[in-house]
Scaffold this active site. Structure first.
Site, short mmCIF file in Angstrom:
data_model
loop_
_atom_site.label_atom_id
_atom_site.label_comp_id
_atom_site.label_asym_id
_atom_site.label_seq_id
_atom_site.Cartn_x
_atom_site.Cartn_y
_atom_site.Cartn_z
N ASP A 283 0.86 -1.18 0.00
CA ASP A 283 0.00 0.00 0.00
C ASP A 283 0.91 1.24 0.00
OD1 ASP A 283 -2.14 1.69 -0.08
OD2 ASP A 283 -3.12 0.95 1.73
C1 BGC Z 1 -4.99 3.35 0.20
C2 BGC Z 1 -5.24 2.29 -0.84
C3 BGC Z 1 -5.14 2.88 -2.21
C4 BGC Z 1 -3.78 3.52 -2.38
C5 BGC Z 1 -3.53 4.11 -3.76
C6 BGC Z 1 -3.75 4.15 -0.08
O1 BGC Z 1 -3.67 5.25 0.76
O2 BGC Z 1 -4.91 2.75 1.48
O3 BGC Z 1 -6.49 1.71 -0.63
O4 BGC Z 1 -5.35 1.89 -3.18
O5 BGC Z 1 -3.68 4.56 -1.43
O6 BGC Z 1 -4.26 5.23 -3.99
#
Ligand code: BGC
Length: 759
Positions: A283
């Site tokens: 993530d």
């Molecule tokens: C979130 C994810 C997301 C990623 C990309 C993160 O902050 O937890 O769910 O896919 O950002 O945008």
């Protein structure tokens, strides 16, 4: 040898679809072997790098760092970039300019639609309609690929029981069985047959992110193994089994180790036990965040993450900056890098990018396939299935399009609050407002009027925080008293009031935890004043989560949760409010009476001191509270419609189930009213004597049926021993003989019960 794109492509005259059979896999392996044999170490590490595009709507990639990195083979892909032309130009840089000509994987948070936005996932789940959910994912994929995207960071399958956590909006709720069905429907919808109108799905957030302490986002998770296996892990596993091509790690720790570097989680469980051999991406910046967890520097943490089984680094810029040093120092081997690089290349292979790097760059499609009438009609129909009617005294709903209808409330005339959290591809102002939708549906039959009535919150600071980059600019220059006075003037002239209150889009979603789930102060004051006019009031509750509604539930005749219903929500709400469609959604997360009860969920354990049945209020030395009953305000599975359903003839064809046999529970459901409606019939079981404490109820089957007035249908649940087992702390699935109960009903509370024995 200098490789050209043509020579790479010429090497590949094979099927690039799903690699489902051995031949495909062998072809893929040999293609990637050949490719990797020609790549430098830097090029391999480049494939592991997934930086964000930096902006989502504008900017020329050629001039941006992303474009430069793509030309130099320093990235495997990028994400959250919008615009087919722009993405094509970026792809050209990777394919034409980089030495190895390897195309990019291009991701986006396409969470509940692209430009055609469907209801937030928690709402979609409330439809309990797997076909509809799969269709929403398939349309999202169709539009996203028209925009040049080939990878979505969805589905989020984190089980959550704490509605303070803002990200419950992005998931399916509290139940592992329903969550698993939905996870599979979404993977199927996104990936389809891996055509150029499908995207790769990404299971997230692995794992247990929904277990954050106190519902505070990114917070600590600490959980027993048996709870993980039985209650939190099933939806991830279901999505793996459905063939999801990628998976994202979560921000939280598990057994003290951040998921991104957790070897037990990624290697032992995911890779070894579940057999997932596909791409694992971190993530956002989660490798960097390990320093904040107190785990040392980028070098150490990159090594940990790579060794644990993470392949691709989203936004930390970590792998690309330290892995070659780590190799020099002997902290990792080239084989570790190769393994991760291979998985990135395999994902690209599955996408067919080596056969045609521009497979997702048909820029014409962006003009014809996005936000189409057909997609919008589907979104409207699906949205209408997601609203949950919680209360409807004296058949306040549906209303007739006649007289004067007042739409009152801070969410009554805003566009960007209709779509909900994570609608990054939607340009915010496309959705009709509720006021516009009601006015249009009423046509010249009724006079539809509007007043804002209040701000979201009295405190401008909280309101600003709630806007969280989405609902900004909502604050009214008039005072609360002026807003209320105007609303009361409008209300007094109306025959019925539709109160559009609740949460703005920024009040749920990532980073939007709340400690108090009551309707914010100013809005409650408005509601009370509206009810005091003695006009019928319908509360249309905009929400990204279960909210507490103590005063509302006692004093407002009709309450319907409309969540954040997407771009077509206004029309869908009008369809239901005017009775063109009967509401049919059912809660997939319990609505608590107050935050002190949280976590409150239907499939809890019994404890050694359950409250004796029939206890009117409080029972001493039992597991309960002095000041509130244990039950939620509205239970899991609950939702009303414009008719009533009768459940009768609940029966088992045999009350003994043999080890390899099956028995069938059946129940007859009859529509007793005079409108057609859908009912979601639910079956639960309970294991009465096992080697581990087991929940008081577990959802095991459901069926969504349509019934005309007076019509009956018999719904069946086939019970086999494999549906009755559970996991022990070692992850072993045990099926133990003994006494069981099976229950059927319209929700998890109002069930009929029968007994049977597993022999
Ligand atoms: C979130 C994810 C997301 C990623 C990309 C993160 O902050 O937890 O769910 O896919 O950002 O945008």
């Amino acid at each position: 040898m200098k490789l050209t794109r043509i020579s790479i492509l010429a090497a590949l005259a094979i099927s690039l679809a799903s690699c489902g059979n051995k031949g495909d896999k062998a072809d893929m392996d040999s293609y990637i072997d050949n490719l990797m044999s020609q790549m430098t170490l830097e090029e391999k590490i480049g494939q592991l790098n997934l930086p964000p595009a930096g902006d989502i709507v504008t900017g020329a990639p050629q001039d941006s760092p992303i474009g430069d990195m793509a030309s130099k083979g320093q990235i495997g892909g990028t994400f959250n970039i919008k615009g087919a032309e722009k993405i094509k130009a970026l792809q050209e840089l990777a394919v034409e300019k980089s030495r190895m000509h390897i195309p990019l994987i291009v991701g986006m948070d396409v969470i509940h639609g692209y430009e055609t936005v469907f209801p937030i996932p928690l709402a979609l789940a409330s439809s309990w309609d797997m076909e509809a959910i799969e269709k929403s994912a398939s349309i999202a994929a169709n539009e996203a690929t028209a925009g040049g995207i080939n990878w979505t960071f969805s589905p989020m399958v984190d089980i959550a029981r704490d509605p303070r956590w803002g990200r419950v909006a992005e998931g399916a709720g509290e139940d592992p069985y329903l969550g698993s069905q939905i996870a599979q429907a979404m993977v199927k919808g996104y990936q389809g047959d891996f055509s150029d109108e499908n995207v790769l799905a990404c299971i997230k957030h692995f794992a247990l992110y929904g277990g954050a302490e106190a519902g505070r986002d990114y917070n600590t998770v600490d959980m027993s193994r048996q709870r993980m296996y039985n209650e939190y892990l099933p939806p991830y596993k279901a999505a793996v089994d459905a063939g999801a091509a990628t998976l994202m790690t979560s921000f939280n720790i598990i057994d003290g180790v951040p998921a991104t570097a957790n070897e037990w989680l990624l290697q032992d469980l995911l890779r070894d036990q579940w057999g997932f051999d596909n791409l694992v991406v971190t993530d956002y910046a989660s490798i960097n965040e390990m320093a904040n967890h107190g785990m040392g520097n980028t070098l150490e943490n990159s090594v940990r993450a790579l060794k644990a089984g993470t392949d691709m680094d989203m936004s930390s810029n970590a792998f690309v900056s330290v892995l070659s040093e780590a190799l020099d120092k002997g902290l990792i081997s080239e084989a570790d890098i190769d393994k991760a690089c291979r998985r990135v290349l395999e994902a690209k292979y599955r996408l067919g990018l080596f056969e045609n790097p521009y497979r997702f760059n048909n820029v014409e499609r962006e003009k014809t396939d996005v936000y189409t009438d057909e997609h919008r009609a589907a979104a409207r129909e699906i949205a209408a299935k997601t609203f949950v009617l919680l209360k409807n005294d004296n058949n306040t709903l549906p209303i007739k399009p006649q007289g004067t209808i007042a739409v009152i409330g801070p969410l009554g005339n805003t566009s960007n609050n209709m779509v909900g959290t994570w609608s990054v591809a939607n340009p915010g102002d496309k959705a009709k407002t509720l006021y516009e939708g009601i006015k249009e549906a009423a046509g010249d039959k009724a006079n539809v009027v509007y007043a804002k009535g209040s701000n979201l919150y009295a405190d401008p600071f909280v309101e600003d925080a709630a806007a969280n980059g989405y609902g900004g600019g909502m604050r009214d220059s008039r005072s609360e008293d002026e807003l209320l006075a105007e609303a009361l003037r409008v209300a007094r002239g109306a025959d019925v009031i539709l109160a559009a209150v609740g949460e703005s889009v920024g009040m749920s979603g990532e980073g939007s935890s709340r400690s108090n789930l009551d309707l914010p102060d100013t809005q409650l004051r408005l509601l009370k004043a509206l009810v005091a006019t003695s006009k019928p009031v319908v509360m249309l509750n905009f929400a990204g989560r279960p909210t507490t509604m103590e005063w509302e539930a006692a004093n407002i005749p009709a309450i319907m949760n409309v969540w954040h219903g997407g771009t077509e929500a206004a029309d869908a709400i009008a369809d239901v409010v005017f009775g063109k469609v009967s509401p049919s959604g059912k809660l997939t997360m319990s609505i608590p009476q107050n935050v002190g009860q949280i976590p409150v969920y239907y499939n809890h354990l019994n404890t050694g001191r359950p409250v004796p049945e029939g206890t009117p209020h409080f029972h001493p030395f039992s597991s309960n509270y002095l000041d509130v009953r244990n039950e939620p305000r509205y239970p899991f599975g609950y939702g009303m419609t414009y008719t009533t359903f009768d459940y009768s003839d609940f029966a088992l064809d045999n009350n003994k189930l043999s080890k390899d046999g099956k028995i069938t529970a059946s129940v007859k459901v009859t529509n007793k009213g005079n409108v057609a409606a859908d009912e979601i019939v639910q079956f639960y079981t309970r294991d009465m004597a096992a080697s581990l404490a087991r929940p008081v109820k577990e959802l095991k089957h459901f069926d969504r049926i349509s019934l005309a007035p007076g019509e009956s249908k018999v719904v069946e649940f086939e019970i086999t021993p494999d549906k009755l087992g559970f996991y022990n702390a070692n992850g072993e699935y045990l099926i133990e003989p003994g006494e069981f109960k099976v229950m059927a009903g319209p929700n998890s509370r109002d069930v009929q019960t029968l007994d049977f024995t597993l022999e």
